[in-house]
Design a protein around this motif. Sequence first.
Motif: not given
Lengths: 115, 112
Positions: A33, A48, A91, A95, A99-104, A106-107
């Motif tokens: 993303y 995305y 940025f 993921s 994508r279990v936690t829907y967390e992304q 970040f760099g």
Amino acid sequence: NAGVMQNPRHLVRRRGQEARLRCSPMKGHSHVYWYRQLPEEGLKFMVYLQKENIIDESGMPKERFSAEFPKEGPSILRIQQVVRGDSAAYFCASSPPERVTYEQYFGPGTRLTVT
Amino acid sequence: AQTVTQSQPEMSVQEAETVTLSCTYDTSESDYYLFWYKQPPSRQMILVIRQEAYKQQNATENRFSVNFQKAAKSFSLKISDSQLGDAAMYFCAYRRDDKIIFGKGTRLHILP
């Protein structure tokens, strides 16, 4: 396990030049993303991608901006003929496929300055 | 369209005290995720805490906890025992599907 890598960290371009921003996702992550952060603002979604596919580009400006995530190599955000308004922090996040936690994740971002 | 509103552009708190950052959001969905991200001067986005909308229990991570009020669409962050290293921009964020929508942020100052 290295985190999301972005390079360069800082990029200076003159008006009219091209900017290429690179993002290597975390190992095992196949979703990428891109977000843009203008000064004193929150991050705004741009695009995305999955490998070789653009899934959602609803946040991308219609002109001059493009993104790709090839089968091999990093994801690239390309800005052609940059203008002063393109100055921002860009940025990348990634993921995992499940994508279990829907967390992304970040760099560190690339700060683009257009002079 | 989903929106995230942080009504406090800046806040200050004395070291070791407790502070609460406010966030409201607008959505017509019932299943989604909410996050608080911290952005220190390095600009790295750091996930502080995550809340699944289907869970009634408020999430907690050490000194960080949330007050999630689904009906009111409110998602505040409480930082207990504030430390100097907590000074940063804090962004409330909403996610459904593949897009994260961020608020404009609250800049938190820690007073020694």
